[in-house]
Design a protein around this motif. Structure first.
Motif: not given
Length: 118
Positions: A108-115
Motif C-alpha cells: 500500500w501507498g501512504q495515501g494522498t488527500q483529495v479535497t
C-alpha cells in the motif's frame, strides 16, 4: 523492500479534475493487479478502481464515467484521472499493488488527500 509513493492530490473545486499517480519501486519481479482505494473521514476504505496487468478495469459505481484508471507497466506506475469531481469524492486516496518478489504480497501507498470544495 517495495515502496509505493502516491502524488497528485490536493484541493479542487467541484467540477474540477485531478490526476493521481502511484509509482512502485524496490525489489520487484513483477506486479499483477494495481488499484486505488479511498477512505473518507469516519468511513471504511472502499475500492475506487482496479486494473490488471492486461489492462482490464473495474470501477465503483459512484465513479463510473468520471474516473479513469491506467497504468504504465514499464514504469510500475498506476494513474487515476478524476474528472467532474464532487464534494463526496473528498477522501484520502491509497494505491495498492499485488507484487511478486520472493513471495506474493499486497503493498500500500501512504495515501494522498483529495479535497473537493462545493
Amino acid at each position: 523492500q517495495v515502496q509505493l509513493v502516491e502524488s497528485g492530490g490536493g484541493l479542487v473545486q467541484a467540477g474540477g479534475s485531478l490526476r493521481l499517480s502511484c509509482a512502485a519501486s524496490g525489489s520487484i519481479f513483477s506486479i499483477s493487479a494495481m488499484g486505488w482505494y479511498r477512505q473518507a473521514l469516519g468511513k471504511q476504505r472502499e475500492l475506487v478502481a482496479h486494473i490488471t496487468t492486461g489492462g482490464s478495469t473495474n470501477y465503483a459505481d459512484s465513479v463510473k464515467g468520471r474516473f479513469t484508471i491506467s497504468r504504465d507497466n514499464a514504469k510500475n506506475t498506476v494513474f487515476l484521472q478524476m474528472n467532474s469531481l464532487k464534494p463526496e469524492d473528498t477522501a484520502v486516496y491509497y494505491c495498492d499493488a499485488l507484487v511478486l518478489t520472493s513471495t506474493v504480497k499486497t503493498y500500500w501507498g501512504q495515501g494522498t488527500q483529495v479535497t473537493v470544495s462545493s
